[in-house]
Structure formats: structure tokens, C-alpha cells
Design an enzyme around this catalytic site. Structure first.
Site, PDB file in Angstrom:
ATOM      1  N   LYS A 196       0.865  -1.181   0.000  1.00 12.65           N
ATOM      2  CA  LYS A 196       0.000   0.000   0.000  1.00 12.65           C
ATOM      3  C   LYS A 196       0.897   1.225   0.000  1.00 12.65           C
ATOM      4  O   LYS A 196       1.687   1.427   0.920  1.00 12.65           O
ATOM      5  CB  LYS A 196      -0.909  -0.006   1.220  1.00 12.65           C
ATOM      6  CG  LYS A 196      -1.751   1.256   1.324  1.00 12.65           C
ATOM      7  CD  LYS A 196      -2.823   1.150   2.368  1.00 12.65           C
ATOM      8  CE  LYS A 196      -3.595   2.452   2.474  1.00 12.65           C
ATOM      9  NZ  LYS A 196      -4.644   2.367   3.489  1.00 12.65           N
ATOM     10  N   GLU A 234       7.743  -6.825   1.321  1.00 14.03           N
ATOM     11  CA  GLU A 234       6.440  -6.866   2.006  1.00 14.03           C
ATOM     12  C   GLU A 234       5.680  -8.142   1.629  1.00 14.03           C
ATOM     13  O   GLU A 234       5.003  -8.740   2.468  1.00 14.03           O
ATOM     14  CB  GLU A 234       5.606  -5.625   1.647  1.00 14.03           C
ATOM     15  CG  GLU A 234       6.123  -4.316   2.238  1.00 14.03           C
ATOM     16  CD  GLU A 234       5.849  -4.178   3.739  1.00 14.03           C
ATOM     17  OE1 GLU A 234       5.295  -5.114   4.344  1.00 14.03           O
ATOM     18  OE2 GLU A 234       6.201  -3.123   4.302  1.00 14.03           O
ATOM     19  N   LYS A 249      -2.025  -1.532  -3.974  1.00 11.86           N
ATOM     20  CA  LYS A 249      -2.898  -0.363  -3.909  1.00 11.86           C
ATOM     21  C   LYS A 249      -2.080   0.902  -3.979  1.00 11.86           C
ATOM     22  O   LYS A 249      -1.087   0.987  -3.260  1.00 11.86           O
ATOM     23  CB  LYS A 249      -3.668  -0.430  -2.594  1.00 11.86           C
ATOM     24  CG  LYS A 249      -4.481   0.788  -2.261  1.00 11.86           C
ATOM     25  CD  LYS A 249      -5.168   0.604  -0.947  1.00 11.86           C
ATOM     26  CE  LYS A 249      -5.970   1.850  -0.647  1.00 11.86           C
ATOM     27  NZ  LYS A 249      -6.445   1.873   0.701  1.00 11.86           N
TER      28      LYS A 249
HETATM   29  C1  PBG Z   1      -7.041   3.681   5.317  1.00 10.72           C
HETATM   30  C2  PBG Z   1      -7.526   3.383   3.944  1.00 10.72           C
HETATM   31  C3  PBG Z   1      -7.412   4.278   2.874  1.00 10.72           C
HETATM   32  C4  PBG Z   1      -8.023   3.665   1.783  1.00 10.72           C
HETATM   33  C5  PBG Z   1      -8.480   2.403   2.201  1.00 10.72           C
HETATM   34  N1  PBG Z   1      -8.164   2.249   3.544  1.00 10.72           N
HETATM   35  C6  PBG Z   1      -6.880   5.645   2.806  1.00 10.72           C
HETATM   36  C7  PBG Z   1      -5.612   5.995   3.468  1.00 10.72           C
HETATM   37  O1  PBG Z   1      -4.717   5.167   3.646  1.00 10.72           O
HETATM   38  O2  PBG Z   1      -5.508   7.157   3.851  1.00 10.72           O
HETATM   39  C8  PBG Z   1      -8.120   4.305   0.445  1.00 10.72           C
HETATM   40  C9  PBG Z   1      -9.066   3.728  -0.537  1.00 10.72           C
HETATM   41  C10 PBG Z   1      -9.394   4.624  -1.672  1.00 10.72           C
HETATM   42  O3  PBG Z   1      -8.789   5.699  -1.886  1.00 10.72           O
HETATM   43  O4  PBG Z   1     -10.316   4.254  -2.415  1.00 10.72           O
HETATM   44  N2  PBG Z   1      -6.815   2.652   6.193  1.00 10.72           N
END
Ligand code: PBG
Length: 325
Positions: A196, A234, A249
């Protein structure tokens, strides 16, 4: 001209193209993210995500029924928590009578076959807006794990099929697996947000949950967009720690990482086509600058071609409707 190879022969008709097509998008590949908030009979539009709503529990249930009837196998649910219920230790995240577990139980009771994926992270409940415990401006890893553990357990008890830690703390997959197993939840899966990235494409999501960090950014825990090799570290760790599925992501700007995972991961690979990606394409379509349906389908195909097994996307419902036509 004397050309032995004429690749265009395989593109000549639609039926030949169907025969030689290498990838397909199927309803089976889709996971629909949904937002829930307290209240009744509410479908609150999110301005930066046209077509996406914050649903009150009753409306969320209706939406889940539609999604299930379309044949979409799974939803992932995110809660919008009122500011007064947030605190620095995200205590509301493991309140067994809170909005989130209540909603999970309700959906499980009414649509038991719909797979529910839950989000494990502090940010929707944290008055600091971060995914971890903040002290003196630092995000404290190991203390955060304890909170994530309590949160995951409450979600498992409420009926989560798969829990998805999106926090990027070190060691969380092993920690959560251990807690779930020791409490008898050996059947609850873990979909780890493995790679992520600290991306700017999460903006509209943070609007939806009002969850933007109150100071600084998430760069000490989410990954640097410049890094590829680190994603493989990771991946190794999450596999060792027991992840059942791994995720990359955002999606479109990280298709190279999806490809790496699809080649190296022994478990299924998910990709998250995030809120900012959704907003871009919606905005361009609303301006008449591109063909919405064709562009969305091309994007879905790009995830499959990169090697993704599953796609979390705000387009999931529309894509399923098109595939059903
Ligand atoms: C936070 C989380 C985020 C998203 C999913 N879970 C945002 C962040 O890390 O600030 C983003 C998903 C999206 O932008 O559609 N735990």
C-alpha cells in the site's frame, strides 16, 4: 510484400478476436467497496466520488442485496464515524455494539452468502486521522497492533469472512492471525494490503470518511511510490506471516507491482482501483471527454492483464450490470 508474419490476421474479425483474446473480466473478479454511516434512510452523495454514497445501515442492506443479486461475490465496508466518537486510541473501533459490527451482523443475517471483507485500521476512528497510535508526532507500531487485534476480533465475532488490514504496520498479519486462531476464528481469512503506497490518489476516500491525517502524512508507514523491490519484501513477509490473499494499492499507477505479485505470490492477488482513480474517470466522463463504459472496461482489463485475480473497484456494480446485459 512478402510478409510471413501478419499479426493483423488474428485481429480481422470480432469472432477471431474472441478466439485469441488472452484476458477477460468476469463478475467473479469484482469486490465492491461501500461506505456506511449512522442514521436511517440516508444515501448521502460524496461530491468527489459521483455515484458513490454514504449509506445508513438500512440503505446499505438494500445496496448489498442489489450487489449480491448482480452476482458480485464480495463487498468491503468502511465506516464513517462522527468526530465526537473519535479519540487518539480509536476505542470505538473495538466497541462490540458500535456501528460497524452491528452492520456486519445485519448483513450476515440477511445475506449470509455475500462475502464480507472488513477494514482493519485505526484511521476512521482516530482523532489524529492516522492508521496508528500517535505519540510526539510518531506512529507507534507495536501499540497499534494491540488495537488492530481487538478490532479484528470484534469484526470476526460479528461475522466477517475476511479481514483486511490496511494500516501498513509491521508484523500485523502474524499478530492478527495469532489472535484470530487463539480465539477459534481459524476460518476467517486475511487479505493483506501488502503493497500500500503513500499515494495522493486516496483523497476522495478521505473526503468520504473525513479521515485525512490531522498533521503530516502517512509516509512513515505507507510505501514510497518510488519503490518496487520493497514491495517484494512486504510480499515475502506477508506470505511468511500467513496472509491468505495479498493486495496492491492503488491500481493503475502500480500495474508493474501487480505484475510482480502475480509472478511471485503463491496466494491470490487483489488490486485496489482507488477513489482518486474513480474520480478522475468520472470527472472526465461528466465533461464528455471520454467514453465512460469503454474506458472503465479497458481499465478492468488492464488489471487482469497485469495478473490480478480480484479487483476492488467503485465501478464494480456498473461493471457487473454491463456484463449481465
Ligand atoms: C485507510 C484506507 C485508505 C483507503 C483504504 N483504507 C486511505 C488511506 O490510507 O488514507 C483508500 C481507498 C481509496 O482511496 O479508495 N486505512
Amino acid at each position: 510484400m512478402n510478409l510471413i508474419r501478419r499479426p493483423r490476421r488474428n485481429r480481422r474479425t470480432e469472432n477471431i478476436r474472441r478466439l485469441v483474446r488472452e484476458n477477460q473480466i468476469r463478475i467473479d473478479d469484482l469486490i465492491m467497496p461501500l461506505f456506511v454511516k449512522e442514521g436511517n434512510a440516508i444515501r448521502e452523495p460524496i461530491p468527489s466520488m459521483p455515484g458513490i454514497f454514504r449509506f445508513s445501515p438500512d440503505e446499505l442492506l438494500k445496496e448489498c442485496k442489489e450487489i449480491y443479486q448482480l452476482g458480485i461475490p464480495a463487498v468491503v465496508i468502511f465506516p464513517a464515524i462522527p468526530e465526537e466518537k473519535k479519540d487518539p486510541l480509536a476505542k470505538e473501533s473495538y466497541n462490540p455494539d458500535g456501528l460497524y459490527p452491528t452492520v456486519l451482523k445485519m448483513i450476515k443475517d440477511h445475506i449470509p452468502e455475500l462475502t464480507i471483507i472488513t477494514d482493519v485500521a485505526m484511521d476512521p476512528y482516530n482523532s489524529d486521522g492516522h492508521d496508528g497510535v500517535v505519540r510526539n508526532g510518531e506512529i507507534i507500531n507495536d501499540e497499534t497492533l494491540e488495537i488492530l487485534g481487538k478490532m479484528a476480533l470484534v469484526q470476526a465475532k460479528a461475522g466477517a469472512d475476511i479481514i483486511a488490514p490496511s494500516d501498513m504496520m509491521d508484523g500485523r498479519v502474524a499478530y492478527l492471525r495469532n489472535i484470530l486462531d487463539s480465539e477459534g476464528f481459524t476460518n476467517v481469512g486475511i487479505l493483506s494490503y501488502t503493497a500500500k503506497y503513500a499515494s495522493s490518489f486516496y483523497g476522495p476516500f478521505r473526503d468520504a470518511l473525513d479521515s485525512a491525517p490531522k498533521f503530516g502524512d502517512k509516509k512513515t508507514y505507507q510505501m514510497d511510490p518510488a519503490n518496487r523491490r520493497e514491495a517484494l519484501l512486504e510480499l515475502d513477509l506477508d506470505i511468511e506471516e500467513g496472509a491468505d490473499m495479498v493486495m496492491v494499492k492503488p491500481g493503475l499507477p502500480y500495474l508493474d507491482i501487480v505484475r510482480e505479485f502475480s509472478e511471485h505470490s503463491p496466494v491470490p492477488v487483489a488490486v485496489y482501483n482507488v477513489s482518486g482513480e474513480y474520480a478522475m474517470i468520472k470527472a472526465a466522463a461528466q465533461n464528455g471527454w471520454l467514453d465512460y463504459k469503454k474506458c472503465v472496461m479497458e481499465i478492468m482489463l488492464s488489471f487482469k492483464r497485469a495478473g490480478a485475480d480480484m479487483i476492488l473497484t467503485y465501478h464494480a456494480k456498473e461493471v457487473a450490470q454491463w456484463l449481465n446485459e
